[in-house]
Design an enzyme around this catalytic site. Structure first.
Site, PDB file in Angstrom:
ATOM      1  N   ASN A  53      -5.748   6.291  -1.717  1.00  0.00           N
ATOM      2  CA  ASN A  53      -5.310   6.721  -0.385  1.00  0.00           C
ATOM      3  C   ASN A  53      -4.776   8.150  -0.390  1.00  0.00           C
ATOM      4  OD1 ASN A  53      -6.075   4.436   0.979  1.00  0.00           O
ATOM      5  ND2 ASN A  53      -4.119   3.399   0.705  1.00  0.00           N
TER       6      ASN A  53
ATOM      7  N   SER B 179       0.823  -1.211   0.000  1.00  0.00           N
ATOM      8  CA  SER B 179       0.000   0.000   0.000  1.00  0.00           C
ATOM      9  C   SER B 179       0.853   1.256   0.000  1.00  0.00           C
ATOM     10  CB  SER B 179      -0.934   0.077   1.204  1.00  0.00           C
ATOM     11  OG  SER B 179      -0.938  -1.040   1.968  1.00  0.00           O
TER      12      SER B 179
ATOM     13  N   GLU C  99      -6.379  -1.044  -7.797  1.00  0.00           N
ATOM     14  CA  GLU C  99      -5.529  -0.020  -8.407  1.00  0.00           C
ATOM     15  C   GLU C  99      -4.337  -0.727  -9.035  1.00  0.00           C
ATOM     16  OE1 GLU C  99      -5.211   4.173  -6.154  1.00  0.00           O
ATOM     17  OE2 GLU C  99      -4.874   2.506  -4.811  1.00  0.00           O
TER      18      GLU C  99
ATOM     19  N   HIS D 263      -3.061  -3.076  -6.184  1.00  0.00           N
ATOM     20  CA  HIS D 263      -3.464  -2.701  -4.827  1.00  0.00           C
ATOM     21  C   HIS D 263      -4.934  -3.063  -4.619  1.00  0.00           C
ATOM     22  CE1 HIS D 263      -4.121   0.623  -1.646  1.00  0.00           C
ATOM     23  NE2 HIS D 263      -3.539  -0.403  -1.078  1.00  0.00           N
TER      24      HIS D 263
HETATM   25  P1  NAD Z   1      -1.058  -9.356   7.531  1.00  0.00           P
HETATM   26  O1  NAD Z   1      -0.147  -9.011   8.647  1.00  0.00           O
HETATM   27  O2  NAD Z   1      -2.473  -9.669   7.813  1.00  0.00           O
HETATM   28  O3  NAD Z   1      -0.433 -10.600   6.717  1.00  0.00           O
HETATM   29  C1  NAD Z   1       0.900 -10.662   6.307  1.00  0.00           C
HETATM   30  C2  NAD Z   1       1.292 -12.137   6.184  1.00  0.00           C
HETATM   31  O4  NAD Z   1       2.578 -12.214   5.580  1.00  0.00           O
HETATM   32  C3  NAD Z   1       1.391 -12.861   7.536  1.00  0.00           C
HETATM   33  O5  NAD Z   1       0.576 -14.001   7.546  1.00  0.00           O
HETATM   34  C4  NAD Z   1       2.874 -13.233   7.619  1.00  0.00           C
HETATM   35  O6  NAD Z   1       3.112 -14.481   8.285  1.00  0.00           O
HETATM   36  C5  NAD Z   1       3.253 -13.307   6.150  1.00  0.00           C
HETATM   37  N1  NAD Z   1       4.682 -13.227   5.890  1.00  0.00           N
HETATM   38  C6  NAD Z   1       5.611 -12.472   6.510  1.00  0.00           C
HETATM   39  N2  NAD Z   1       6.831 -12.724   5.981  1.00  0.00           N
HETATM   40  C7  NAD Z   1       6.660 -13.643   5.004  1.00  0.00           C
HETATM   41  C8  NAD Z   1       7.549 -14.319   4.105  1.00  0.00           C
HETATM   42  N3  NAD Z   1       8.849 -14.072   4.097  1.00  0.00           N
HETATM   43  N4  NAD Z   1       7.024 -15.223   3.254  1.00  0.00           N
HETATM   44  C9  NAD Z   1       5.695 -15.506   3.250  1.00  0.00           C
HETATM   45  N5  NAD Z   1       4.818 -14.898   4.088  1.00  0.00           N
HETATM   46  C10 NAD Z   1       5.292 -13.980   4.945  1.00  0.00           C
HETATM   47  O7  NAD Z   1      -0.930  -8.134   6.499  1.00  0.00           O
HETATM   48  P2  NAD Z   1      -2.016  -7.637   5.426  1.00  0.00           P
HETATM   49  O8  NAD Z   1      -2.880  -6.620   6.035  1.00  0.00           O
HETATM   50  O9  NAD Z   1      -2.604  -8.821   4.746  1.00  0.00           O
HETATM   51  O10 NAD Z   1      -1.065  -6.847   4.406  1.00  0.00           O
HETATM   52  C11 NAD Z   1      -0.321  -7.509   3.415  1.00  0.00           C
HETATM   53  C12 NAD Z   1       0.092  -6.523   2.349  1.00  0.00           C
HETATM   54  O11 NAD Z   1      -1.081  -5.947   1.762  1.00  0.00           O
HETATM   55  C13 NAD Z   1       0.924  -5.344   2.847  1.00  0.00           C
HETATM   56  O12 NAD Z   1       1.869  -5.017   1.875  1.00  0.00           O
HETATM   57  C14 NAD Z   1      -0.104  -4.226   3.006  1.00  0.00           C
HETATM   58  O13 NAD Z   1       0.459  -2.951   2.858  1.00  0.00           O
HETATM   59  C15 NAD Z   1      -1.010  -4.541   1.835  1.00  0.00           C
HETATM   60  N6  NAD Z   1      -2.377  -4.012   1.951  1.00  0.00           N
HETATM   61  C16 NAD Z   1      -3.073  -4.083   3.129  1.00  0.00           C
HETATM   62  C17 NAD Z   1      -4.392  -3.621   3.205  1.00  0.00           C
HETATM   63  C18 NAD Z   1      -5.208  -3.738   4.470  1.00  0.00           C
HETATM   64  O14 NAD Z   1      -6.239  -3.083   4.575  1.00  0.00           O
HETATM   65  N7  NAD Z   1      -4.824  -4.562   5.425  1.00  0.00           N
HETATM   66  C19 NAD Z   1      -4.980  -3.052   2.060  1.00  0.00           C
HETATM   67  C20 NAD Z   1      -4.256  -3.012   0.866  1.00  0.00           C
HETATM   68  C21 NAD Z   1      -2.960  -3.490   0.822  1.00  0.00           C
END
Ligand code: NAD
Length: 282
Positions: free
Chosen positions: A190, A119, A152, A140
């Site tokens: 955003n 993000s 996006e 995104h």
């Molecule tokens: P989250 O913390 O829920 O999940 C992240 C996962 O990644 C965890 O399960 C973790 O164990 C895993 N992980 C960490 N290191 C790893 C590795 N080396 N190999 C494989 N898996 C690994 O996070 P999230 O909210 O799902 O966010 C994930 C991505 O999506 C981020 O880049 C975030 O910026 C983006 N994002 C989040 C949102 C939101 O609203 N939460 C919205 C859009 C984009």
């Protein structure tokens, strides 16, 4: 370009939603996470989401089983070596993403597209770290992924037209509507949303209106489904502050300065819904 197999790296909030959405559209999905627990939780979440659709008679039990049958999980990155598209949705940490993306770049076939769901990290900078820079793009998704219609597509400076068009088609294939955005801090949605919420916090702090009236005003006056302060509580005030700081530093522009009240609330541990207190009590 035909996409049949998708790899999703990271099985958290976003990863499991992306996996569910892709597999519901008929694609085979391999979901990878370093945590076995995260993979187990992801499968439970997807199962619960699909059960809800079965209950509402929007999905047959047979289709539900077929969807679940198209998902495999693994703790080793090598499990996605033969996918057509790898979508990285791991923890938002630049060093971690650089390491993961370089590893994926080395593993994937020469024609595979590498996608990140970051993000806030620069797509151009991440693309520069891999050899297939022209086959790298930001996709995104919005939370909750199975429900939110938008994707996006963020082009880095290196992204080819072919990659962009291929991922536009993939977005449509999985039932999303893509918009195209040039790489810049906050992409487009955003970039517009967070300063609006920040302004609502300034308005509150200046005593111009109460939190309830600000939210009511934006709901009834602008047709927003939720007021900006209630939305801030949902996003998490720490996350919102981090995003605003990325804008402030990324653009070197004072118009993105986080509202002092936001900083103070984060310092107090009032983070919104997740801490039980933000602009409202939960
Ligand atoms: P989250 O913390 O829920 O999940 C992240 C996962 O990644 C965890 O399960 C973790 O164990 C895993 N992980 C960490 N290191 C790893 C590795 N080396 N190999 C494989 N898996 C690994 O996070 P999230 O909210 O799902 O966010 C994930 C991505 O999506 C981020 O880049 C975030 O910026 C983006 N994002 C989040 C949102 C939101 O609203 N939460 C919205 C859009 C984009």
């Amino acid at each position: 370009m035909t996409v049949k197999r998708v790899g999703v790296i990271g099985a958290g909030t976003m990863g499991n939603g992306i996996a569910q959405t892709c597999t519901a559209a008929g694609l085979s999905v391999t979901m990878v996470d370093i945590s076995k627990d995260a993979l187990d939780r992801a499968l439970v979440t997807i199962g619960v989401n699909l059960d809800r659709l079965v209950k509402k008679e929007k999905l047959s039990t047979q289709d539900k089983e077929a969807i679940l049958g198209r998902i495999t999980v693994a703790t080793e990155l090598s499990a996605v070596a033969d996918v057509d598209v790898a979508i990285e949705a791991a923890t938002e940490n630049t060093a971690l993403k650089l390491k993961l993306l370089r590893e994926l770049d080395g593993l994937l076939g020469p024609d595979a597209i590498l996608v990140t769901n970051t993000s806030s990290i620069s797509i151009t900078m991440l693309a520069a770290a891999v050899n297939r820079s022209e086959k790298f793009i930001g996709m995104h998704f919005f939370n909750p992924v199975p429900v939110m219609a938008l994707v996006e597509l963020i082009r880095g400076l290196q992204t080819s037209d072919e990659t962009h068009q291929g991922m536009e088609a993939l977005a449509r294939q999985i039932g999303k509507t893509p918009i195209t955005v040039r790489n810049n801090p906050g992409f487009a949605v955003n970039r517009i949303l967070c300063p609006m919420i920040n302004e609502a916090i300034f308005v509150l702090a200046e005593g111009i209106a109460t939190a309830a009236d600000i939210d009511e005003g934006m709901k009834l006056g602008c047709n927003h489904p939720i007021g900006p302060l209630a939305l801030a509580d949902m996003i998490g005030l720490d996350t919102l502050l981090a995003v605003l700081e990325v804008f402030y530093e990324g653009f070197n522009d004072s118009k993105y300065r986080p509202a002092p009240l936001l900083k103070e609330m984060v310092a107090a541990g009032y983070l919104g819904r997740k801490s039980g207190r933000g602009f409202y009590q939960y």
